[in-house]
Design a protein around this motif. Structure first.
Motif: not given
Length: 407
Positions: A304-314, A326-339
């Motif tokens: 529901r909320e995750d600022p920018y979890p390490l597991v997404v980067l891993e 979307e609107d749940a933290g920073g992960a969409p900034e990396l994932i966008e539409s191509d990851a």
């Protein structure tokens, strides 16, 4: 003259995102010869690993010494027990303060807003030195892990704020009027260290420990089980996806959910009543998390909320596509539409459809996964991130850094 040190402050040594990130940072700064010391406010399974990197003062040790049973009875009879407790706690606190004063601290680096109470109440003798604050939390976590008064004070004292994502930076700028000119937005991931660990990863650990078939398609989640992480949402999506993809061998695996967590019984009960005990697997927190993550075909970030979890980067480094809200933290900034796929907030149907699309299209999984790794390497270059943190430190505490320091 002895060089001043940076005092890093960690709320505990549990195996969780901000603590793991701090451990990475300390390792990398040690390689650069940065003089440092760690105040550990509570223990945890990472304690030994911290100890291998940096000298530690433990706030939680010996602060409360219990009297013998006989002495305790006497103290209670004469109404002095509370005085005894307060006295022993104060003695312990005095010991910690004395130990820290010997470290010649020139800058305090607070990792996580969970330390706001310790900074406000306990580190008063260091309020005159510069403060850098590394924030990993958004609104829900702020309410859970800090007191409004303590956080406001710490933010007022902070000379610089490092935010792990734009979502986090915007929150503190808008909610607390933190000056944007003193905010840096980046996170840290030691991708060389992770790539090195992957060379010795156990590729079939899930098959060995939970009898998952070798041809299984694994949808993974990760994090210490709690309402904010959306373990219930993970299970609802799992039920829908498994039902719609039968008879394909689709399994959902969550790393970080064990009996020690308050909601574990509820999660386990839901899975059992759904009739999916053999298809939704819960794995307690483990040092082998990367071995399991490496087996994921898709990462589902159900938070529901995750600022920018390490597991997404891993996951991205492992070329695993990610589905998040979307609107749940920073992960969409990396994932966008191509990851991977960014779907509307807590939209069970949209998240399920995205996962099903990835299950049915291995080529798409590969393409999105490769894009994710490329973006992490481009946007989160380890040397650049550590250099940025060192530059911030040097701004408030000029250091003569050498390879011999902090050995």
């Amino acid at each position: 003259m002895e060089q001043k040190k940076i005092l890093f402050v960690s709320h505990d040594a549990n195996r969780a995102g901000s603590q793991l990130l701090l451990l990475q940072l300390l390792r990398l700064l040690k390689e650069r010869g940065i003089p440092m010391h760690l105040l550990l406010c509570s223990g945890g399974e990472l304690e030994k690993e911290f100890e291998e990197v940096v000298t530690i003062t433990r706030l939680y040790q010996n602060n409360k010494v219990a009297p013998t049973p006989f002495t305790g009875k006497i103290l209670k009879k004469v109404n002095l027990y509370k005085f005894y407790e307060e006295h022993t706690v104060q003695k312990g606190a005095d010991r910690v303060v004395s130990e820290l004063e010997m470290q010649n601290i020139g800058l305090v680096f607070v990792n996580s807003i969970a330390n706001s109470g310790v900074y406000h109440d306990f580190l008063k003798f260091l309020h005159h030195v510069p403060l850098v604050l590394f924030v990993h939390e958004l609104a829900m976590s702020v309410k859970m892990y800090s007191h409004e008064k303590h956080l406001a004070f710490m933010l007022h004292k902070a000379d610089h704020l490092i935010a792990v994502s734009h979502a986090v930076a915007n929150y503190y700028v808008k909610k607390y009027d933190f000056p944007p000119s003193r905010v840096s937005t980046f996170t840290l991931i030691d991708h060389e260290h992770i790539d090195q660990k992957l060379r010795t990863v156990q590729h079939n650990l899930l098959e060995k420990t939970h009898k998952v078939p070798a041809d299984a398609i694994v949808i993974g989640g990760c994090g210490n089980a709690e309402w904010r992480k959306g373990n219930d949402i993970f299970n609802w999506i799992a039920k829908r996806v498994i039902h719609k993809t039968q008879p394909l061998p689709v399994y959902f695996v969550w790393i970080g959910a064990g009996p020690q967590h308050e909601i574990y019984t509820l999660i386990e009960s839901d899975i059992r009543l759904m009739g999916l005990t053999d298809k939704i697997i819960l794995i307690p927190p483990t040092p082998n998390a990367l071995d399991y993550i490496n087996r994921f075909d898709v990462l589902l970030l159900s938070s529901r909320e995750d600022p920018y979890p390490l597991v997404v980067l891993e996951a991205a480094l492992l070329e695993i596509p990610v589905v998040c809200f979307e609107d749940a933290g920073g992960a969409p900034e990396l994932i966008e539409s191509d990851a991977g796929f960014v779907v509307p907030y807590v939209d069970i149907s949209a998240a399920s459809d995205a996962i099903i699309q990835l299950i049915l299209d291995p080529a798409l999984r590969e393409t999105l996964g490769r894009n994710g790794r490329k973006k992490v390497l481009e946007r989160h270059n380890t040397d650049k991130s550590v250099g940025s943190i060192e530059a911030i430190i040097q701004k408030y505490l000029p250091l003569q850094v050498s390879e011999q320091q902090n050995q």
